[in-house]
Design a protein around this motif. Structure first.
Motif, PDB file in Angstrom:
ATOM      1  N   SER A 109       0.821  -1.216   0.000  1.00  0.00           N
ATOM      2  CA  SER A 109       0.000   0.000   0.000  1.00  0.00           C
ATOM      3  C   SER A 109       0.858   1.271   0.000  1.00  0.00           C
ATOM      4  CB  SER A 109      -0.953   0.012   1.206  1.00  0.00           C
ATOM      5  OG  SER A 109      -0.225   0.023   2.424  1.00  0.00           O
ATOM      6  N   THR A 180      -7.496   5.286  -0.581  1.00  0.00           N
ATOM      7  CA  THR A 180      -6.216   4.847  -0.011  1.00  0.00           C
ATOM      8  C   THR A 180      -5.855   5.615   1.256  1.00  0.00           C
ATOM      9  OG1 THR A 180      -5.073   6.396  -1.509  1.00  0.00           O
ATOM     10  CG2 THR A 180      -5.300   4.111  -2.246  1.00  0.00           C
ATOM     11  N   TYR A 209      -4.361  -4.883  -4.930  1.00  0.00           N
ATOM     12  CA  TYR A 209      -3.136  -4.086  -5.006  1.00  0.00           C
ATOM     13  C   TYR A 209      -2.102  -4.775  -5.898  1.00  0.00           C
ATOM     14  CZ  TYR A 209      -3.648  -0.197  -1.674  1.00  0.00           C
ATOM     15  OH  TYR A 209      -4.000   0.970  -1.054  1.00  0.00           O
TER      16      TYR A 209
END
Length: 247
Positions: A109, A180, A209
């Motif tokens: 991430s 996000t 992702y």
């Protein structure tokens, strides 16, 4: 001046000097023809000068476009290299240590999701083609400019195709995560965090992702190769144009 010549002709006719008049008339015609030829030569010279100036102007515009593309490509390659390096570091982390799902999620991430758009300055070459002025550019430069534009168009098409694939997967991410930035904002909101229970979607989030970044990685890797090829070709064309301008 016209009256002067007319008086000479009338005098010769009244004096019955026909042979002299005939020679004079022929000489006058020759002078007129010479005058017309000189005028045509001057007109042709002026037209050539205009075309030469127009060509020089096009050369300047082409150089501006090409140098702008070099600058853009250089920046794009730098940004792409940063991402590709970070992605490689992420994938290599799998071989270094045993990570739990949360650690995997935290690592992936952190990677940038955005892919910068791919654009080129083709206004001048398009103007040359649409107006027919492309013929003003010598064939050795003209053909390479056309080939370069073809490569740029192909690169943009390939980029858009892969970016569309990434965008489809990104839509799934927004449905699972919202945005996000949401996990960070939820750190001080325990009730909302518990209510949304994003951690329950952790497995799908990691897979989504992974899909996004795989598309982005492949797209940027291919684009990087094309841009490096283009830079060499653009520098070569710039060199050819500069040689023409020095003549």
């Amino acid at each position: 001046m016209i009256k002067f010549f007319r008086k000479i002709r009338q005098k010769m006719l009244t004096e019955n000097k026909f042979s002299k008049y005939l020679l004079y008339a022929i000489g006058e015609i020759v002078l007129v023809v010479i005058g017309i030829l000189i005028a045509l030569q001057i007109n042709n010279w002026n037209e050539k000068q205009k075309l030469a100036e127009k060509t020089q102007e096009y050369y300047g515009q082409l150089l501006d476009d090409l140098k702008s593309d070099i600058k853009f490509s250089k920046h794009y390659l730098e940004e792409s290299s940063i991402y590709l390096n970070e992605y490689n570091i992420y994938t290599k982390a799998y071989n270094k240590e045993v990570l739990n799902p949360i650690q995997f999620y935290e690592q992936i991430s952190k990677l940038d999701l955005e892919t910068p758009p791919l654009t080129f300055n083709t206004n001048t070459i398009e103007s040359l083609q649409s107006t027919g002025d492309i013929g003003l550019i010598p064939s050795n430069i003209r053909n390479r400019l056309i080939d370069l534009k073809r490569l740029q168009t192909l690169s943009i098409k390939r980029f858009e195709d892969t970016d569309d694939g990434k965008s489809e997967i990104t839509q799934n991410l927004s449905r699972l995560l919202g945005s996000t930035t949401l996990p960070k904002r939820l750190e001080n909101q325990p009730k909302m965090k518990e209510f949304l229970n994003i951690d329950e979607n952790l497995r799908m989030l990691i897979l989504v992702y992974e899909g996004i970044h795989r598309w982005k990685y492949l797209s940027l890797k291919e684009t990087k190769g094309r841009l490096e090829e283009m830079q060499k070709e653009i520098n070569s064309i710039i060199e050819l144009i500069n040689k023409k301008l020095k003549k």
